[in-house]
Enzyme design. Structure first.
Site, PDB file in Angstrom:
ATOM      1  CE1 TYR A 175      28.383  22.317  26.157  1.00  0.00           C
ATOM      2  CE2 TYR A 175      30.652  22.752  25.539  1.00  0.00           C
ATOM      3  CZ  TYR A 175      29.450  22.119  25.300  1.00  0.00           C
ATOM      4  OH  TYR A 175      29.320  21.309  24.212  1.00  0.00           O
ATOM      5  NE  ARG A 213      31.532  21.122  15.473  1.00  0.00           N
ATOM      6  CZ  ARG A 213      32.128  21.177  16.653  1.00  0.00           C
ATOM      7  NH1 ARG A 213      31.489  21.667  17.696  1.00  0.00           N
ATOM      8  NH2 ARG A 213      33.374  20.780  16.803  1.00  0.00           N
ATOM      9  CG  ASN A 262      32.913  24.053  20.859  1.00  0.00           C
ATOM     10  OD1 ASN A 262      32.441  24.533  19.834  1.00  0.00           O
ATOM     11  ND2 ASN A 262      33.604  22.921  20.870  1.00  0.00           N
ATOM     12  CG  HIS A 293      35.040  16.280  18.353  1.00  0.00           C
ATOM     13  ND1 HIS A 293      34.089  17.238  18.123  1.00  0.00           N
ATOM     14  CD2 HIS A 293      35.073  16.101  19.696  1.00  0.00           C
ATOM     15  CE1 HIS A 293      33.566  17.634  19.289  1.00  0.00           C
ATOM     16  NE2 HIS A 293      34.135  16.952  20.247  1.00  0.00           N
ATOM     17  CG  HIS A 324      38.886  -1.200  24.184  1.00  0.00           C
ATOM     18  ND1 HIS A 324      39.055  -1.177  22.823  1.00  0.00           N
ATOM     19  CD2 HIS A 324      37.559  -1.050  24.398  1.00  0.00           C
ATOM     20  CE1 HIS A 324      37.877  -1.028  22.235  1.00  0.00           C
ATOM     21  NE2 HIS A 324      36.952  -0.944  23.175  1.00  0.00           N
ATOM     22  CD  GLU A 328      35.736  21.724  23.365  1.00  0.00           C
ATOM     23  OE1 GLU A 328      36.252  20.947  24.182  1.00  0.00           O
ATOM     24  OE2 GLU A 328      34.548  22.080  23.422  1.00  0.00           O
ATOM     25  CD  GLU A 357      31.018  21.105  21.239  1.00  0.00           C
ATOM     26  OE1 GLU A 357      31.053  21.013  22.481  1.00  0.00           O
ATOM     27  OE2 GLU A 357      31.780  20.472  20.491  1.00  0.00           O
TER      28      GLU A 357
END
Ligand SMILES: *[C@@H]1O[C@H](CO)[C@@H](O)[C@H](O)[C@H]1NC(C)=O
Length: 497
Positions: free
Chosen positions: A328, A96, A326, A141, A58, A186, A398
């Site tokens: 990637y 999850r 997690n 999170h 914001h 994380e 993840e």
């Protein structure tokens, strides 16, 4: 046997061999994940108060690529029944999701519980259980109540107690129905990602020192929440508690770069694992030594890396019921050549080594700038963890692929197939006990600084539609068929879109 018979027989054998080889162990479980700020919306409804991400987006919308925010997101606060329908359509064994701290505790402290917020998650949990889907809860999170951020957030040692108080509230509210908890998502990104780059909420840039204090208090907060469960709730509810680390895999470029790659892995994985999972506890010794030397070199009167007392080492050591991570992407690590500029990635320059971090040859790129595809990375990561911390139970919390748009997402299907194949190899060839896999993500959502430009969803969400219509992508059909057949021996192309 004539030649036709021989061909048919060998084809049948090949198929049955493939079917056997590509099947997941009985009891292996598939899920999908989301996070509160990324899907819920309703940022100022139902008694929820401001969190760090609200203020961050914001205050200056330009911080997000498309100048968007999570005010409405997927509107899952109102459309949670739709999310359960999708989870059921996919055949998920578990879903999850994360809990918004400021939706449960409007002051940030546990003096006051917001009943409406508490009911929201209670309904979601009951709705999932009714469909036979296990709710797997992440307590935190990245959406810290702004009231706590104003007091220093994760660099204030008192956060350890605030988090424990919050965890107690959650165990009391939902402990009877939750079998798997994750304390923190994380912490590498929560700490290094936040303080070394300044680009994540709360937008503070405090290189070198901030990340390491955050690192220490995150580990202590996790440990206290784990011990609380272990002592007071586990005897009744028999659940498991862990945390979800973000692990990027690093391959050395040549044999000469092996020690360097190992140090980089210790910096990213070890700094958030060693204290919990290693036999001796505390920081990874190689990192502690490196940081002492670096602090001296940079003129600090004491290490910028906070040490642990023996009591703290004992408090943190062994606070796990499984290892969750997690994953990637991967990188290649090598020494920089003379005159070459050093790499500062991952997440800040504090490592200060003569190193170069780059992508491997031929690795495809996903929609996010950081996203390179290297399927063997997940297997190497699993092997490394088992060698380092022992024969633990591993859950992948993840994994998924970033695209820009489109429903016929063959590249996402390929990513899931290739990464899952490496997970299978880790299980079957390397004897790593992986018990669960989680796709990121159930539905397109607010992807932090990428806003809504980058899509990770098995389901597409129409963000122009007030109803936020969810539509399955090709990858949703693929994932559903993997789950149904409990095997990768399913076609990767389907036309029922
Ligand atoms: C894997 O871990 C689970 C949970 O601890 C356990 O029940 C199972 O026996 C383990 N499997 C193997 C093959 O070790």
């Amino acid at each position: 046997m004539d030649w036709i018979q021989a061909v048919v027989l060998s084809a049948v054998l090949a198929v049955s061999w493939a079917a056997e080889d590509l099947s997941f162990p009985p009891g292996f479980r598939f899920g999908a994940a989301t996070a509160a700020y990324q899907v819920e919306g309703a940022w100022n409804e139902g008694g929820r108060t401001e969190c760090t991400w609200d203020k961050f987006v914001h205050e200056d919308p330009r911080r997000v690529a498309d100048q968007s925010n999570g005010d409405v997101a997927c509107n899952s606060y109102h459309l949670w029944k739709k999310d359960i329908e999708i989870a059921e359509e996919l055949g998920l064994h578990f879903y999850r999701f994360s809990i918004s701290w400021s939706r449960i505790l409007p002051t940030g402290f546990s003096n006051q519980i917001n009943e409406e917020g508490a009911n929201y998650y209670s309904n979601l949990i009951d709705g999932l259980l009714e469909k036979g889907i296990e709710p797997l809860v992440t307590m935190y999170h990245w959406d810290l109540p702004q009231s706590l951020q104003d007091l220093g957030g994760w660099t204030n040692p008192l956060i350890v107690d605030w988090f424990e108080d919050y965890a107690r509230v959650l165990y009391n509210l939902y402990g009877d129905r939750i079998k798997h908890w994750l304390t923190l998502n994380e912490p590498l990104i929560m700490c290094d990602g936040v303080y070394n780059t300044g680009v994540f909420a709360p937008g503070l840039f405090s290189p070198e020192v901030g990340a390491y204090y955050c690192n220490k208090y995150a580990l202590l907060a996790h440990a206290k929440a784990w011990r609380l469960y272990d002592e007071e709730f586990k005897p009744k509810y028999h659940g498991k508690v862990s945390l979800a680390n973000q692990l990027v895999w690093f391959d050395p470029k040549t044999k000469e770069d092996e020690a360097l790659a190992e140090l980089v892995i210790e910096n990213c994985a070890g700094r958030y694992s060693h204290a919990i999972y290693s036999k001796e506890g505390g920081w990874p010794p190689s990192i502690e030594k490196h940081m002492q030397e670096l602090s001296k070199k940079r003129g600090y009167p004491r290490s910028m890396f906070p040490s642990f007392t023996q009591e703290e080492i004992e408090l943190i050591r062994g606070t796990h019921d499984y290892y969750a991570f997690n994953h990637y992407t991967s990188r290649i690590v090598r020494y920089a050549e003379e005159g070459e500029e050093f790499s500062t990635w991952p997440l800040g320059d504090a490592v200060d080594l003569n190193l170069k971090i780059e992508k491997g040859e031929g690795w495809a790129q996903g929609a996010s700038s950081w996203f390179f595809v290297n399927p063997p990375g997940i297997r190497n990561q699993l092997i490394w963890l088992k060698q380092k911390y022992g024969d633990l139970e591993f859950m992948i919390t993840e994994n998924g692929f970033a695209t820009f748009d489109g429903r016929d997402d063959q590249d996402r299907i390929q990513y899931y197939r290739d990464y899952l194949e490496q997970v299978l190899l880790a299980i079957k060839e390397d004897g790593v006990n992986v018990t669960a896999y989680t796709a990121w993500t159930l539905i397109d959502n607010f992807e932090w600084m990428d806003g809504y430009n980058v899509k990770f969803g098995l389901y597409e969400v129409d963000f122009n539609d007030p109803e936020r219509k969810r539509t399955p992508r090709a990858s949703a059909h693929y994932y559903a068929s993997v789950i149904k057949s409990h095997s990768l021996d399913v076609p990767t192309t389907r036309n029922e879109l």
